[in-house]
Design a protein around this motif. Sequence first.
Motif, PDB file in Angstrom:
ATOM      1  N   VAL A  72       0.863  -1.175   0.000  1.00  0.00           N
ATOM      2  CA  VAL A  72       0.000   0.000   0.000  1.00  0.00           C
ATOM      3  C   VAL A  72       0.902   1.228   0.000  1.00  0.00           C
ATOM      4  O   VAL A  72       1.640   1.470   0.959  1.00  0.00           O
ATOM      5  N   SER A 132      -7.854  -0.618   1.755  1.00  0.00           N
ATOM      6  CA  SER A 132      -6.507  -0.840   1.235  1.00  0.00           C
ATOM      7  C   SER A 132      -5.951  -2.179   1.706  1.00  0.00           C
ATOM      8  O   SER A 132      -5.293  -2.906   0.946  1.00  0.00           O
ATOM      9  N   THR A 165      -2.854   5.115  -2.766  1.00  0.00           N
ATOM     10  CA  THR A 165      -3.887   5.972  -2.211  1.00  0.00           C
ATOM     11  C   THR A 165      -3.400   7.418  -2.225  1.00  0.00           C
ATOM     12  O   THR A 165      -2.218   7.677  -2.007  1.00  0.00           O
TER      13      THR A 165
END
Length: 206
Positions: free
Chosen positions: A34, A97, A109
Amino acid sequence: MSSAPSVKDENIVWHQHAVDKHLRAELKHQKPAVLWFTGLSGAGKSTIAGALETRLAQLGYHTYLLDGDNVRHGLCSDLGFSEQDRRENIRRIGELSKLMADAGLIVLTAFISPHRVERQQVRDMMPDGEFIEVYVNTSLDVCESRDPKGLYKKARAGEIANFTGIDSAYEAPLEPEIDLPAGDASIDELVAQCLTALNERGIIRQ
C-alpha cells in the motif's frame, strides 16, 4: 463495570480461505503493498500516484488507485469534513486498502490524511513492510499558488472552515519511506524515484 460483548464480538470470526495473499501475489508476480501518498491539497498526490500507476500497468503490474475525491462519491459519501468524519474516512480507506493488498494488489492511495496518528493506525493494520508512506513534499506556498480547485482562495475568504494548511494543521511525516520533492522535480523524475524504491523493497522486479 464493562459492557456485555456485542453479537458481533461473539459470533463473527475471520474465515481463512485456501487461496491466500501469498498465492494471489505469486500469480501476479509482485509483492502486495500500500503506497500511501500524503501531502497538502494541491501538492500533486493524485497526479503522481496516477502517473505511477500508469507506469506500473505498462510494466505489467496489478494495481488499484484510491483517490480522495473519488471515494467520497461512494464508499464515504455519507461523511462530511468534521474531524470525526475525516478520521472515519481514513479508517475506511485503510481497511479497504488492507483488503486490496490481501488480493495481491499494489494499492496506491492519494489522501491529505493530515494526522500522523491516523496514518500510523493504517500502518498498524498491515504486516511490516507492506505500508509505504509517500510524502509529496510540496510547500504551502507552492500548493496555494497552484490552487487547482480554488479551495485555498475559498479558505482564505472564510468560505471553507478547517482547511488543511490554513486553519487546520498538517503533520508532515517524520520518516516516510519515500520523500518526493514535488515542488522541484518533474513527474517523470518523481515516478522514477518511486519505481526505484519499490524495486529496492522487492515490491516489483525490474
